[in-house]
Motif scaffolding. Structure first.
Motif, PDB file in Angstrom:
ATOM      1  N   ALA A   8       0.810  -1.216   0.000  1.00 27.31           N
ATOM      2  CA  ALA A   8       0.000   0.000   0.000  1.00 27.31           C
ATOM      3  C   ALA A   8       0.842   1.265   0.000  1.00 27.31           C
ATOM      4  O   ALA A   8       0.310   2.365   0.124  1.00 27.31           O
ATOM      5  CB  ALA A   8      -0.944   0.011   1.203  1.00 27.31           C
ATOM      6  N   SER A   9       2.157   1.127  -0.168  1.00 28.89           N
ATOM      7  CA  SER A   9       3.028   2.303  -0.118  1.00 28.89           C
ATOM      8  C   SER A   9       2.845   3.186  -1.349  1.00 28.89           C
ATOM      9  O   SER A   9       2.616   2.696  -2.459  1.00 28.89           O
ATOM     10  CB  SER A   9       4.494   1.866  -0.037  1.00 28.89           C
ATOM     11  N   ILE A  10       3.001   4.492  -1.149  1.00 30.63           N
ATOM     12  CA  ILE A  10       2.990   5.442  -2.269  1.00 30.63           C
ATOM     13  C   ILE A  10       4.408   5.911  -2.588  1.00 30.63           C
ATOM     14  O   ILE A  10       4.597   6.817  -3.396  1.00 30.63           O
ATOM     15  CB  ILE A  10       2.102   6.660  -1.956  1.00 30.63           C
ATOM     16  N   GLN A  11       5.408   5.255  -1.984  1.00 26.43           N
ATOM     17  CA  GLN A  11       6.794   5.721  -2.092  1.00 26.43           C
ATOM     18  C   GLN A  11       7.586   5.080  -3.227  1.00 26.43           C
ATOM     19  O   GLN A  11       8.752   5.412  -3.431  1.00 26.43           O
ATOM     20  CB  GLN A  11       7.525   5.462  -0.768  1.00 26.43           C
ATOM     21  N   GLY A  12       6.984   4.160  -3.950  1.00 29.62           N
ATOM     22  CA  GLY A  12       7.689   3.532  -5.065  1.00 29.62           C
ATOM     23  C   GLY A  12       8.947   2.814  -4.623  1.00 29.62           C
ATOM     24  O   GLY A  12       8.931   2.070  -3.638  1.00 29.62           O
TER      25      GLY A  12
END
Length: 213
Positions: A8-12
Motif C-alpha cells: 500500500a506504499s505510495i513511495q515507489g
C-alpha cells in the motif's frame, strides 16, 4: 499453493515497507521456486474510491435490477475476497500514513469484506506476515506514544476478524535521513532497520517452512 502479496506504499522504490516485504517474499520464493505469487499493489494501482459504497448499495438491489457499475463493484469485491480466501500464505506491506491506515489499504479491507458473506473469516488459519512502517517513533515514552492508530486496527482485522495466523514485522524512524529534524536519531534508526530486516528474514523462513509442511 499461492502466496498473496499486498503493498500500500505510495513511495515507489523508496518504500521501506515494500523493501521489508521483498525480504520476506524472496526467502519464500528461494525455498519454493515457481510458487505462484498474486501481487496487488494498492499504492500504484489504487482501488476505485467509490467501489465500496457502490458494492454495498448493490447488495440491497435485486440482481436483475443492478446497474453495470453495481455489478462491476460487486465483482471487484468478490475478486479481492477470493484472493484472500485462496491464499496459502500472505505478506501484507501496509505502512502508517498520517497516524492511521492508508486510504488505499482501508478501501481494500472494506471491499474485501463486502465481497464475502458477513462474518466470513477470509484468512482463517493462513500464515500471514503484516509488515508495517512508521516515519517517526510511537513507542512508550515517546512524545507521540499512542498516536499510531494503524497497527492495532490492522491486527484486529487480520487476526480477529479474518482469522489470520499473524506475524508482525515493524520498523520505525524511516524518516531519519529524510527529515533533518530527526538526525540525532540516526544510530537508533539504523538499529531499528537492522532489527526489522532480521525479523523479515525470520518471517520469510517461517513462511517457507509452512509451505513445505
Amino acid at each position: 499453493m499461492t502466496l498473496l502479496r499486498v503493498d500500500a506504499s505510495i513511495q515507489g522504490e523508496r518504500s521501506a515497507s515494500s523493501a521489508l516485504a521483498d525480504l520476506v517474499v524472496e526467502h519464500v520464493a528461494g525455498a519454493h521456486p515457481g510458487l505462484p505469487v498474486v501481487h496487488r499493489h494498492l499504492g500504484q494501482d489504487p482501488l476505485p474510491a467509490h467501489a465500496w459504497q457502490t458494492a454495498i448499495a448493490a447488495s440491497y438491489v435485486p440482481e436483475a435490477e443492478r446497474t453495470e457499475a453495481q455489478r462491476d463493484a460487486l465483482a471487484l469485491a468478490g475478486r479481492l475476497a477470493d484472493e484472500l480466501r485462496h491464499a496459502t500464505s500472505a505478506v501484507l506491506a501496509l505502512p502508517l500514513y498520517n497516524f492511521g491506515v492508508s486510504q488505499h489499504a482501508k478501501a481494500w479491507i472494506d471491499l474485501a469484506m463486502a465481497g464475502a458473506p458477513l462474518g466470513t473469516r477470509l484468512l482463517e488459519g493462513t500464515p500471514t506476515v503484516l509488515v508495517t512502517t512508521r516515519g517517526g517513533a510511537y513507542g512508550p515514552g515517546t512524545p507521540r506514544e499512542g498516536w499510531d492508530h494503524s497497527t492495532a486496527f490492522l491486527q484486529r482485522i487480520l487476526a480477529d476478524v479474518w482469522g489470520a495466523d499473524l506475524t508482525l514485522v515493524e520498523r520505525e524512524f524511516t524518516l531519519v535521513g529524510v527529515n533533518p529534524a530527526l538526525d540525532e536519531f540516526t544510530e537508533t534508526a539504523a538499529l531499528m532497520r537492522k532489527a526489522a530486516e532480521e525479523a523479515a528474514v525470520e518471517a520469510g523462513a517461517t513462511l517457507a517452512a509452512r509451505h513445505a509442511a
